[in-house]
Design a protein around this motif. Structure first.
Motif, PDB file in Angstrom:
ATOM      1  N   PHE A 269      -2.798   8.929   8.424  1.00 23.02           N
ATOM      2  CA  PHE A 269      -2.676   8.501   7.719  1.00 23.02           C
ATOM      3  C   PHE A 269      -2.227   7.085   7.364  1.00 23.02           C
ATOM      4  CE2 PHE A 269      -1.112   7.607   2.782  1.00 23.02           C
ATOM      5  CZ  PHE A 269      -2.513   7.580   2.343  1.00 23.02           C
ATOM      6  N   LEU A 270      -2.639   5.975   7.384  1.00 16.56           N
ATOM      7  CA  LEU A 270      -2.429   4.661   7.789  1.00 16.56           C
ATOM      8  C   LEU A 270      -1.566   3.503   6.880  1.00 16.56           C
ATOM      9  CD1 LEU A 270      -5.019   3.593  10.147  1.00 16.56           C
ATOM     10  CD2 LEU A 270      -2.261   5.124  10.877  1.00 16.56           C
ATOM     11  N   ALA A 271      -0.833   2.906   6.864  1.00 16.92           N
ATOM     12  CA  ALA A 271      -0.686   1.665   5.605  1.00 16.92           C
ATOM     13  C   ALA A 271      -1.170   0.570   6.275  1.00 16.92           C
ATOM     14  CB  ALA A 271       1.335   2.443   5.387  1.00 16.92           C
ATOM     15  N   LEU A 272      -1.173  -0.079   5.180  1.00 17.68           N
ATOM     16  CA  LEU A 272      -1.543  -1.711   4.841  1.00 17.68           C
ATOM     17  C   LEU A 272       0.062  -2.636   4.344  1.00 17.68           C
ATOM     18  CD1 LEU A 272      -3.335  -3.864   5.524  1.00 17.68           C
ATOM     19  CD2 LEU A 272      -3.976  -3.847   3.950  1.00 17.68           C
ATOM     20  N   GLY A 273       0.332  -3.115   5.271  1.00 16.51           N
ATOM     21  CA  GLY A 273       1.605  -3.703   4.219  1.00 16.51           C
ATOM     22  C   GLY A 273       0.856  -5.325   2.719  1.00 16.51           C
ATOM     23  N   ILE A 274       1.781  -5.108   1.784  1.00 20.58           N
ATOM     24  CA  ILE A 274       1.566  -5.784   0.967  1.00 20.58           C
ATOM     25  C   ILE A 274       2.047  -7.134   0.006  1.00 20.58           C
ATOM     26  CG2 ILE A 274      -1.355  -5.156   0.480  1.00 20.58           C
ATOM     27  CD1 ILE A 274       0.804  -2.893  -2.023  1.00 20.58           C
ATOM     28  N   ARG A 275       3.440  -6.331   0.496  1.00 20.24           N
ATOM     29  CA  ARG A 275       4.824  -7.333   0.362  1.00 20.24           C
ATOM     30  C   ARG A 275       4.610  -8.251  -0.001  1.00 20.24           C
ATOM     31  NH1 ARG A 275       9.231  -5.033  -1.345  1.00 20.24           N
ATOM     32  NH2 ARG A 275      11.244  -6.533  -2.347  1.00 20.24           N
ATOM     33  N   ASN A 276       4.765  -9.410  -0.497  1.00 21.88           N
ATOM     34  CA  ASN A 276       4.857 -11.010  -0.586  1.00 21.88           C
ATOM     35  C   ASN A 276       5.945 -11.271  -1.659  1.00 21.88           C
ATOM     36  OD1 ASN A 276       3.926 -13.711  -0.456  1.00 21.88           O
ATOM     37  ND2 ASN A 276       2.125 -13.475   0.230  1.00 21.88           N
ATOM     38  N   GLU A 277       6.531 -11.893  -0.943  1.00 20.62           N
ATOM     39  CA  GLU A 277       7.806 -12.323  -1.713  1.00 20.62           C
ATOM     40  C   GLU A 277       7.171 -13.706  -2.545  1.00 20.62           C
ATOM     41  OE1 GLU A 277      11.284 -11.690   0.226  1.00 20.62           O
ATOM     42  OE2 GLU A 277      11.537  -9.670   0.072  1.00 20.62           O
ATOM     43  N   GLU A 278       6.525 -14.085  -1.841  1.00 22.74           N
ATOM     44  CA  GLU A 278       6.264 -15.603  -2.312  1.00 22.74           C
ATOM     45  C   GLU A 278       5.123 -16.044  -3.444  1.00 22.74           C
ATOM     46  OE1 GLU A 278       4.755 -18.384   0.586  1.00 22.74           O
ATOM     47  OE2 GLU A 278       6.424 -18.436   2.248  1.00 22.74           O
ATOM     48  N   LYS A 279       4.730 -14.532  -3.376  1.00 19.65           N
ATOM     49  CA  LYS A 279       3.458 -14.126  -4.696  1.00 19.65           C
ATOM     50  C   LYS A 279       4.366 -13.056  -5.968  1.00 19.65           C
ATOM     51  CE  LYS A 279      -0.973 -15.410  -2.023  1.00 19.65           C
ATOM     52  NZ  LYS A 279      -1.925 -13.605  -1.645  1.00 19.65           N
ATOM     53  N   GLY A 280       5.621 -13.466  -5.678  1.00 23.51           N
ATOM     54  CA  GLY A 280       6.352 -12.397  -6.502  1.00 23.51           C
ATOM     55  C   GLY A 280       5.591 -11.114  -6.444  1.00 23.51           C
ATOM     56  N   ILE A 281       5.204 -10.393  -5.666  1.00 21.34           N
ATOM     57  CA  ILE A 281       4.433  -9.348  -4.772  1.00 21.34           C
ATOM     58  C   ILE A 281       5.396  -8.471  -4.582  1.00 21.34           C
ATOM     59  CG2 ILE A 281       2.885  -7.906  -4.563  1.00 21.34           C
ATOM     60  CD1 ILE A 281       1.084 -10.086  -4.337  1.00 21.34           C
ATOM     61  N   VAL A 282       6.709  -7.660  -5.260  1.00 18.81           N
ATOM     62  CA  VAL A 282       7.996  -7.004  -4.695  1.00 18.81           C
ATOM     63  C   VAL A 282       7.984  -5.946  -6.101  1.00 18.81           C
ATOM     64  CG1 VAL A 282       8.455  -9.064  -3.650  1.00 18.81           C
ATOM     65  CG2 VAL A 282       9.304  -7.893  -6.530  1.00 18.81           C
ATOM     66  N   TYR A 283       7.277  -6.097  -7.131  1.00 17.82           N
ATOM     67  CA  TYR A 283       7.731  -4.564  -7.469  1.00 17.82           C
ATOM     68  C   TYR A 283       7.021  -2.900  -7.039  1.00 17.82           C
ATOM     69  CZ  TYR A 283       9.130  -7.488 -11.165  1.00 17.82           C
ATOM     70  OH  TYR A 283       9.316  -8.699 -11.613  1.00 17.82           O
ATOM     71  N   PRO A 284       7.466  -1.890  -6.954  1.00 14.63           N
ATOM     72  CA  PRO A 284       7.806  -0.854  -6.162  1.00 14.63           C
ATOM     73  C   PRO A 284       6.089   0.046  -6.995  1.00 14.63           C
ATOM     74  CG  PRO A 284       9.362  -0.476  -7.724  1.00 14.63           C
ATOM     75  CD  PRO A 284       9.369  -1.629  -7.549  1.00 14.63           C
TER      76      PRO A 284
ATOM     77  N   HIS B 190       3.434   2.411  -9.023  1.00 14.92           N
ATOM     78  CA  HIS B 190       4.218   3.306 -10.468  1.00 14.92           C
ATOM     79  C   HIS B 190       4.863   2.400 -11.253  1.00 14.92           C
ATOM     80  CE1 HIS B 190       2.952   7.622  -8.755  1.00 14.92           C
ATOM     81  NE2 HIS B 190       2.774   6.656  -7.752  1.00 14.92           N
ATOM     82  N   HIS B 191       5.376   1.263 -10.734  1.00 16.46           N
ATOM     83  CA  HIS B 191       5.492   0.414 -11.661  1.00 16.46           C
ATOM     84  C   HIS B 191       5.525  -0.376 -12.664  1.00 16.46           C
ATOM     85  CE1 HIS B 191       8.405  -2.731 -12.830  1.00 16.46           C
ATOM     86  NE2 HIS B 191       9.063  -2.593 -12.280  1.00 16.46           N
ATOM     87  N   PRO B 192       5.624  -0.845 -13.330  1.00 12.70           N
ATOM     88  CA  PRO B 192       4.541  -1.364 -14.804  1.00 12.70           C
ATOM     89  C   PRO B 192       3.573  -2.545 -14.126  1.00 12.70           C
ATOM     90  CG  PRO B 192       6.568  -0.633 -16.299  1.00 12.70           C
ATOM     91  CD  PRO B 192       6.482  -0.557 -14.060  1.00 12.70           C
ATOM     92  N   LYS B 193       4.878  -3.800 -12.943  1.00 11.22           N
ATOM     93  CA  LYS B 193       4.041  -4.503 -12.589  1.00 11.22           C
ATOM     94  C   LYS B 193       4.027  -4.926 -11.634  1.00 11.22           C
ATOM     95  CE  LYS B 193       7.047  -7.754 -15.625  1.00 11.22           C
ATOM     96  NZ  LYS B 193       7.936  -8.896 -15.487  1.00 11.22           N
ATOM     97  N   PHE B 194       3.122  -3.224 -10.713  1.00 12.52           N
ATOM     98  CA  PHE B 194       2.957  -3.364  -9.062  1.00 12.52           C
ATOM     99  C   PHE B 194       2.195  -4.261  -8.619  1.00 12.52           C
ATOM    100  CE2 PHE B 194       0.029  -1.090  -6.638  1.00 12.52           C
ATOM    101  CZ  PHE B 194       0.985  -1.477  -5.211  1.00 12.52           C
ATOM    102  N   ASP B 195       1.453  -4.607  -8.370  1.00 11.09           N
ATOM    103  CA  ASP B 195       0.280  -5.608  -8.041  1.00 11.09           C
ATOM    104  C   ASP B 195       0.543  -5.461  -6.224  1.00 11.09           C
ATOM    105  OD1 ASP B 195      -1.993  -7.503  -7.667  1.00 11.09           O
ATOM    106  OD2 ASP B 195      -1.004  -8.515  -9.593  1.00 11.09           O
ATOM    107  N   VAL B 196      -0.466  -6.375  -5.985  1.00 17.16           N
ATOM    108  CA  VAL B 196      -0.913  -5.645  -4.305  1.00 17.16           C
ATOM    109  C   VAL B 196      -0.965  -7.349  -3.582  1.00 17.16           C
ATOM    110  CG1 VAL B 196      -1.283  -3.504  -4.157  1.00 17.16           C
ATOM    111  CG2 VAL B 196      -3.865  -5.839  -4.632  1.00 17.16           C
ATOM    112  N   ASP B 197      -1.140  -8.057  -2.603  1.00 17.36           N
ATOM    113  CA  ASP B 197      -1.247  -8.887  -2.287  1.00 17.36           C
ATOM    114  C   ASP B 197      -3.498  -9.286  -1.378  1.00 17.36           C
ATOM    115  OD1 ASP B 197      -1.473 -11.313  -0.665  1.00 17.36           O
ATOM    116  OD2 ASP B 197      -0.137 -11.287   0.431  1.00 17.36           O
ATOM    117  N   GLU B 198      -4.061  -9.098  -2.562  1.00 21.31           N
ATOM    118  CA  GLU B 198      -5.280  -9.276  -2.430  1.00 21.31           C
ATOM    119  C   GLU B 198      -5.869  -9.901  -1.030  1.00 21.31           C
ATOM    120  OE1 GLU B 198      -6.600  -8.891  -6.558  1.00 21.31           O
ATOM    121  OE2 GLU B 198      -6.026 -10.861  -6.290  1.00 21.31           O
ATOM    122  N   ASP B 199      -5.187 -11.378  -0.588  1.00 26.09           N
ATOM    123  CA  ASP B 199      -5.924 -11.859   0.569  1.00 26.09           C
ATOM    124  C   ASP B 199      -6.017 -10.822   2.064  1.00 26.09           C
ATOM    125  OD1 ASP B 199      -6.476 -14.173  -0.992  1.00 26.09           O
ATOM    126  OD2 ASP B 199      -3.581 -15.005  -0.605  1.00 26.09           O
TER     127      ASP B 199
END
Length: 381
Positions: A337-352, A354-363
């Motif tokens: 089982f592998l993971a793909l990092g999506i944390r991008n602070e410049e885009k504000g993609i920092v919420y954990p 299951h959080h209501p503001k969770f999002d992914v770095d689509e790029d």
């Protein structure tokens, strides 16, 4: 065929699929729209389809070896708080864990693999699974034949704790085993002004909560890892009435089965013992949810070699006490089982997750697609 270039070519399509799935989230075992879209594409591309409820098993290619790639499709009962064009259009439901991205990535991999199937010396199986979020959809898919004839299986999860675009790979235990417990403390209700005439379940429940905090610190070997968390407590309705009952709910996590067995034993003993000591009764239910997710060392090393061959950034991903029903596949077939990092602070993609503001770095989603295609290509050489 270069999996990375092929994935880059359909990058916008992967993002479009992800946004569509995100706007129309479906909870566990309700994934009718999502699975219909997935099935229509796969049939168009030449896959052989088997439906397992709202799940899909899709095969393409022939040969002695079979590799399976899995994505989960279900959403969560969360009200989205993001202000984005692709915000959930279903009140109270949201893809707050990234399963929309998983589905889109694997759909992209399915398209690329179908276009180049002559270059694969074996069979590729795509498993689009329902109900990962507490529904153990993996077991339903296994019962439906998802692992029949499979030699290896890989899955992906977008990962907020890794920098965007980094593929996380880990040998051995990656995610914890999980279970949940419920306890009803039954006392004797009465007037708040006359507590001596009652058996008050509120202080009893409070004592149980505090006592449960000692399970990990005083019963589990300090070299091991475990969690016991009380996550809900309910009782009483008004200021001057001592209630008859108080209910507790919580979860426990572990990496080793013997530790899990210890946690279950102590949770039950504490709830019943504390209640009995105060003249109350406890009705306790302790149940397993998923086993630990343990990556096969050889398959994890294989994944590293594949990432290096195709120039995909990768690194060690720390273990987590979160749980995943991908564990059931790994109990039966070698894989990782592998993971793909999506944390991008410049885009504000920092919420954990299951959080209501969770999002992914689509790029970076196409990188997950590229890795899935590369895994299949290298395994079936």
């Amino acid at each position: 065929m270069d999996p990375v270039k092929e994935a880059e070519r359909i990058k916008d399509q992967i993002i479009a699929w992800r946004r569509d799935f995100h706007m129309w989230p479906e909870l566990k075992y309700e994934e009718e729209r999502t699975s219909k879209i997935v099935e229509e594409h796969l049939r168009e591309w030449g896959y052989r389809i088997k439906r397992v409820g709202t799940g899909i098993i899709a095969d393409i290619g022939e040969g002695e070896k079979t590799i399976a790639l899995r994505a989960d499709m279900d959403a969560l009962p969360v009200q989205e708080e993001n202000d984005v064009p692709y915000k959930s259009r279903v009140p109270g439901k949201m893809h707050a864990c990234g399963h929309d991205a998983h589905t889109a990535m694997l759909l992209g991999a399915g398209k690329i693999i179908a276009e180049h199937i002559d270059e694969f010396n074996g069979r590729v199986r795509l498993v689009f699974q329902p109900a990962e979020e507490g529904g153990n959809g993996a077991l339903k898919m296994i019962e439906g034949g998802a692992l029949e004839g499979v030699n290896a299986i890989f899955g992906f999860h977008v990962w907020m704790d890794l920098p965007s675009g980094v593929i996380g790979i880990r040998e051995g235990p990656f995610l914890a085993g999980a279970g949940f417990f419920e306890a009803k403390i039954i006392g004797k209700g009465g007037h708040g002004a006359s507590p001596h005439e009652t058996v008050d379940p509120i202080p009893i429940a409070s004592e149980i909560v505090l006592a449960l905090q000692t399970v990990v610190s005083r019963n589990v070997d300090p070299k091991e890892t475990a969690v016991v968390s009380v996550t809900a407590i309910n009782g009483g309705t008004t200021f001057n009435v001592i209630p008859e009952e108080v209910s507790l709910k919580g979860t426990f996590r572990f990496y080793k089965n013997e530790v899990g067995d210890l946690l279950k034993k102590r949770i039950k003993e504490i709830a019943e013992g504390v209640s009995s000591a105060h003249g109350a009764k406890a009705e306790v239910s302790v149940q397993d949810l998923t086993p630990p997710t343990i990556n096969d060392p050889d398959m994890a090393q294989f994944a590293r070699e594949v990432a290096e061959k195709y120039g995909l950034r990768h690194g060690e991903v720390p273990p987590t006490m979160g749980a995943e029903d991908f564990a059931y596949y790994l109990q039966r077939v070698p894989g990782a089982f592998l993971a793909l990092g999506i944390r991008n602070e410049e885009k504000g993609i920092v919420y954990p997750h299951h959080h209501p503001k969770f999002d992914v770095d689509e790029d970076v989603l196409h990188l997950g697609t590229a890795m899935e295609v590369a895994l299949a290509r290298e395994f079936l050489r």
